[in-house]
Design a protein around this motif. Structure first.
Motif, PDB file in Angstrom:
ATOM      1  N   GLN A 174      19.029 -40.040 -38.491  1.00  0.00           N
ATOM      2  CA  GLN A 174      17.674 -40.293 -38.019  1.00  0.00           C
ATOM      3  C   GLN A 174      17.594 -41.606 -37.244  1.00  0.00           C
ATOM      4  OE1 GLN A 174      14.929 -40.054 -41.266  1.00  0.00           O
ATOM      5  NE2 GLN A 174      15.508 -37.948 -41.807  1.00  0.00           N
ATOM      6  N   ARG A 175      18.369 -42.601 -37.710  1.00  0.00           N
ATOM      7  CA  ARG A 175      18.363 -43.879 -37.007  1.00  0.00           C
ATOM      8  C   ARG A 175      18.918 -43.728 -35.586  1.00  0.00           C
ATOM      9  NH1 ARG A 175      22.208 -48.280 -37.089  1.00  0.00           N
ATOM     10  NH2 ARG A 175      21.216 -50.256 -36.538  1.00  0.00           N
ATOM     11  N   MET A 176      20.024 -42.960 -35.470  1.00  0.00           N
ATOM     12  CA  MET A 176      20.596 -42.737 -34.144  1.00  0.00           C
ATOM     13  C   MET A 176      19.633 -41.957 -33.258  1.00  0.00           C
ATOM     14  SD  MET A 176      23.416 -44.333 -34.221  1.00  0.00           S
ATOM     15  CE  MET A 176      24.046 -43.748 -32.636  1.00  0.00           C
ATOM     16  N   THR A 177      18.954 -40.963 -33.879  1.00  0.00           N
ATOM     17  CA  THR A 177      17.983 -40.184 -33.117  1.00  0.00           C
ATOM     18  C   THR A 177      16.832 -41.061 -32.642  1.00  0.00           C
ATOM     19  OG1 THR A 177      18.525 -38.207 -34.398  1.00  0.00           O
ATOM     20  CG2 THR A 177      16.455 -38.176 -33.171  1.00  0.00           C
ATOM     21  N   LEU A 178      16.356 -41.949 -33.524  1.00  0.00           N
ATOM     22  CA  LEU A 178      15.264 -42.845 -33.152  1.00  0.00           C
ATOM     23  C   LEU A 178      15.692 -43.814 -32.044  1.00  0.00           C
ATOM     24  CD1 LEU A 178      13.744 -43.689 -36.650  1.00  0.00           C
ATOM     25  CD2 LEU A 178      12.683 -42.355 -34.829  1.00  0.00           C
ATOM     26  N   LYS A 179      16.962 -44.278 -32.138  1.00  0.00           N
ATOM     27  CA  LYS A 179      17.450 -45.169 -31.083  1.00  0.00           C
ATOM     28  C   LYS A 179      17.479 -44.450 -29.745  1.00  0.00           C
ATOM     29  CE  LYS A 179      20.271 -48.638 -33.425  1.00  0.00           C
ATOM     30  NZ  LYS A 179      21.620 -49.219 -33.522  1.00  0.00           N
ATOM     31  N   GLY A 180      18.001 -43.197 -29.785  1.00  0.00           N
ATOM     32  CA  GLY A 180      18.036 -42.425 -28.541  1.00  0.00           C
ATOM     33  C   GLY A 180      16.645 -42.168 -28.004  1.00  0.00           C
ATOM     34  N   ALA A 181      15.714 -41.843 -28.928  1.00  0.00           N
ATOM     35  CA  ALA A 181      14.335 -41.601 -28.498  1.00  0.00           C
ATOM     36  C   ALA A 181      13.713 -42.868 -27.923  1.00  0.00           C
ATOM     37  CB  ALA A 181      13.508 -41.081 -29.674  1.00  0.00           C
ATOM     38  N   GLN A 182      14.071 -44.020 -28.535  1.00  0.00           N
ATOM     39  CA  GLN A 182      13.536 -45.282 -28.027  1.00  0.00           C
ATOM     40  C   GLN A 182      14.012 -45.549 -26.607  1.00  0.00           C
ATOM     41  OE1 GLN A 182      15.073 -48.757 -29.880  1.00  0.00           O
ATOM     42  NE2 GLN A 182      13.539 -50.129 -29.038  1.00  0.00           N
ATOM     43  N   ARG A 183      15.316 -45.315 -26.368  1.00  0.00           N
ATOM     44  CA  ARG A 183      15.836 -45.549 -25.019  1.00  0.00           C
ATOM     45  C   ARG A 183      15.161 -44.620 -24.000  1.00  0.00           C
ATOM     46  NH1 ARG A 183      20.800 -46.024 -27.830  1.00  0.00           N
ATOM     47  NH2 ARG A 183      21.305 -43.846 -27.355  1.00  0.00           N
ATOM     48  N   ARG A 184      14.972 -43.372 -24.425  1.00  0.00           N
ATOM     49  CA  ARG A 184      14.334 -42.436 -23.494  1.00  0.00           C
ATOM     50  C   ARG A 184      12.887 -42.830 -23.213  1.00  0.00           C
ATOM     51  NH1 ARG A 184      16.784 -38.813 -27.278  1.00  0.00           N
ATOM     52  NH2 ARG A 184      18.825 -38.089 -26.523  1.00  0.00           N
ATOM     53  N   ILE A 185      12.199 -43.272 -24.287  1.00  0.00           N
ATOM     54  CA  ILE A 185      10.811 -43.686 -24.105  1.00  0.00           C
ATOM     55  C   ILE A 185      10.722 -44.913 -23.206  1.00  0.00           C
ATOM     56  CG2 ILE A 185       8.792 -44.632 -25.304  1.00  0.00           C
ATOM     57  CD1 ILE A 185       9.518 -42.844 -27.676  1.00  0.00           C
ATOM     58  N   MET A 186      11.683 -45.838 -23.378  1.00  0.00           N
ATOM     59  CA  MET A 186      11.696 -47.032 -22.532  1.00  0.00           C
ATOM     60  C   MET A 186      11.911 -46.639 -21.063  1.00  0.00           C
ATOM     61  SD  MET A 186      11.322 -49.806 -24.458  1.00  0.00           S
ATOM     62  CE  MET A 186      12.144 -51.163 -23.652  1.00  0.00           C
ATOM     63  N   ASP A 187      12.834 -45.692 -20.846  1.00  0.00           N
ATOM     64  CA  ASP A 187      13.074 -45.231 -19.475  1.00  0.00           C
ATOM     65  C   ASP A 187      11.841 -44.558 -18.897  1.00  0.00           C
ATOM     66  OD1 ASP A 187      15.630 -46.182 -19.662  1.00  0.00           O
ATOM     67  OD2 ASP A 187      16.509 -44.236 -20.202  1.00  0.00           O
ATOM     68  N   MET A 188      11.220 -43.711 -19.716  1.00  0.00           N
ATOM     69  CA  MET A 188      10.007 -43.040 -19.248  1.00  0.00           C
ATOM     70  C   MET A 188       8.880 -44.038 -18.995  1.00  0.00           C
ATOM     71  SD  MET A 188      10.041 -39.700 -21.751  1.00  0.00           S
ATOM     72  CE  MET A 188       8.443 -39.155 -21.105  1.00  0.00           C
ATOM     73  N   ARG A 230      14.634 -31.300 -28.177  1.00  0.00           N
ATOM     74  CA  ARG A 230      14.717 -30.058 -28.950  1.00  0.00           C
ATOM     75  C   ARG A 230      16.172 -29.681 -29.235  1.00  0.00           C
ATOM     76  NH1 ARG A 230      11.327 -25.763 -25.697  1.00  0.00           N
ATOM     77  NH2 ARG A 230      11.664 -24.502 -27.587  1.00  0.00           N
ATOM     78  N   SER A 231      17.026 -29.885 -28.265  1.00  0.00           N
ATOM     79  CA  SER A 231      18.450 -29.585 -28.452  1.00  0.00           C
ATOM     80  C   SER A 231      19.074 -30.507 -29.502  1.00  0.00           C
ATOM     81  CB  SER A 231      19.192 -29.725 -27.124  1.00  0.00           C
ATOM     82  OG  SER A 231      20.578 -29.541 -27.281  1.00  0.00           O
ATOM     83  N   ASP A 232      18.723 -31.788 -29.455  1.00  0.00           N
ATOM     84  CA  ASP A 232      19.243 -32.743 -30.441  1.00  0.00           C
ATOM     85  C   ASP A 232      18.773 -32.386 -31.858  1.00  0.00           C
ATOM     86  OD1 ASP A 232      20.527 -34.112 -28.460  1.00  0.00           O
ATOM     87  OD2 ASP A 232      19.002 -35.678 -28.269  1.00  0.00           O
ATOM     88  N   GLN A 233      17.523 -31.912 -31.967  1.00  0.00           N
ATOM     89  CA  GLN A 233      16.998 -31.537 -33.274  1.00  0.00           C
ATOM     90  C   GLN A 233      17.768 -30.350 -33.860  1.00  0.00           C
ATOM     91  OE1 GLN A 233      14.538 -33.159 -35.047  1.00  0.00           O
ATOM     92  NE2 GLN A 233      15.234 -31.804 -36.677  1.00  0.00           N
ATOM     93  N   LEU A 234      18.135 -29.413 -33.005  1.00  0.00           N
ATOM     94  CA  LEU A 234      18.922 -28.272 -33.481  1.00  0.00           C
ATOM     95  C   LEU A 234      20.288 -28.722 -34.002  1.00  0.00           C
ATOM     96  CD1 LEU A 234      18.247 -25.438 -30.866  1.00  0.00           C
ATOM     97  CD2 LEU A 234      17.386 -25.616 -33.192  1.00  0.00           C
ATOM     98  N   LYS A 235      20.938 -29.636 -33.275  1.00  0.00           N
ATOM     99  CA  LYS A 235      22.232 -30.139 -33.730  1.00  0.00           C
ATOM    100  C   LYS A 235      22.100 -30.899 -35.050  1.00  0.00           C
ATOM    101  CE  LYS A 235      23.268 -32.233 -29.824  1.00  0.00           C
ATOM    102  NZ  LYS A 235      24.050 -33.004 -28.821  1.00  0.00           N
ATOM    103  N   TYR A 236      21.026 -31.637 -35.190  1.00  0.00           N
ATOM    104  CA  TYR A 236      20.760 -32.377 -36.423  1.00  0.00           C
ATOM    105  C   TYR A 236      20.564 -31.409 -37.598  1.00  0.00           C
ATOM    106  CZ  TYR A 236      18.172 -35.375 -39.667  1.00  0.00           C
ATOM    107  OH  TYR A 236      17.743 -36.047 -40.776  1.00  0.00           O
ATOM    108  N   ASP A 237      19.783 -30.340 -37.381  1.00  0.00           N
ATOM    109  CA  ASP A 237      19.563 -29.332 -38.421  1.00  0.00           C
ATOM    110  C   ASP A 237      20.859 -28.598 -38.762  1.00  0.00           C
ATOM    111  OD1 ASP A 237      16.905 -29.992 -38.457  1.00  0.00           O
ATOM    112  OD2 ASP A 237      16.270 -28.367 -37.147  1.00  0.00           O
ATOM    113  N   CYS A 238      21.706 -28.382 -37.769  1.00  0.00           N
ATOM    114  CA  CYS A 238      22.983 -27.700 -38.000  1.00  0.00           C
ATOM    115  C   CYS A 238      23.872 -28.526 -38.938  1.00  0.00           C
ATOM    116  CB  CYS A 238      23.682 -27.439 -36.668  1.00  0.00           C
ATOM    117  SG  CYS A 238      25.236 -26.531 -36.816  1.00  0.00           S
TER     118      CYS A 238
END
Length: 208
Positions: free
Chosen positions: A150-164, A65-73
């Motif tokens: 969006q690509r960077m966000t997806l990469k970050g989300a992928q890493r987090r999903i892999m960790d989870m 959620r925090s990353d999405q706010l920075k992206y919208d900013c």
């Protein structure tokens, strides 16, 4: 943290709504939105710090959620820059038009006046075309920047999903589905970039 998030998100949405009516935006309105953007950036930094104070089970969602706010900013700042540029061009065009209307020609200068009218029309057409190309290039640049973000966000989300996934013990089949989806997203991203660049090149060729 939820209160700060909701407050910041409301600032972003309200600012976008104002910028949608770009023809009514004044210098004072632009300054107010810039102040809001500064406040939004400050709030995002505070949220970033608060994320690490949350329990681990809530931290992942709060981070997204925090990353999405920075992206919208970032998008809000780009939209404000586009509105400023558009207002400055409109003001310059009005000034040039006023100067031309106030210019007086003597009786012996009728022929010059007619030639000037043709030249002014030609110049106005060229300026309109130039502004159109500039706006399209600006839009294309913002689109490419958006795709990169969006690509960077997806990469970050992928890493987090892999960790989870490693933590929760997801099956190999699920992991393969996730990796396949990421590969498809990469293909869509590349196609989007190619199409955007092709359109920009065709527009430049058409107007030059």
């Amino acid at each position: 943290m939820d209160h700060l998030y909701n407050q910041t998100n409301k600032l972003i949405q309200d600012s976008f709504q104002v910028l949608e009516k770009s023809s009514l935006v004044t210098q004072e309105t632009e300054d107010e939105i810039q102040e809001k953007i500064n406040l939004i950036s400050s709030n995002c930094a505070k949220l970033e710090l608060q994320v690490f104070k949350l329990p681990i089970d809530r931290r992942q969602n709060a981070k997204l959620r925090s990353d999405q706010l920075k992206y919208d900013c970032k998008h809000l700042q780009a939209a404000l820059a586009a509105v400023k540029k558009k207002r400055e061009r409109r003001k310059l065009a009005e000034t040039e038009r006023e100067q031309l209307l106030n210019r007086r020609f003597g009786p012996e200068q009728d022929l010059i006046a007619i030639n000037m009218d043709h030249s002014i029309q030609h110049q106005t057409s060229l300026q309109s075309s130039n502004r159109g190309v500039d706006e399209m290039l600006f839009t294309g640049t913002n689109t490419l920047e958006s795709l990169r973000s969006q690509r960077m966000t997806l990469k970050g989300a992928q890493r987090r999903i892999m960790d989870m996934a490693n933590t929760l013990g997801l099956s190999n089949h699920t992991m393969r589905l996730i990796e396949k989806r990421v590969s498809e997203d990469k293909v869509v991203f590349v196609l989007g970039v190619v199409i955007t660049l092709t359109v920009i090149v065709l527009i430049i060729i058409y107007f030059t």
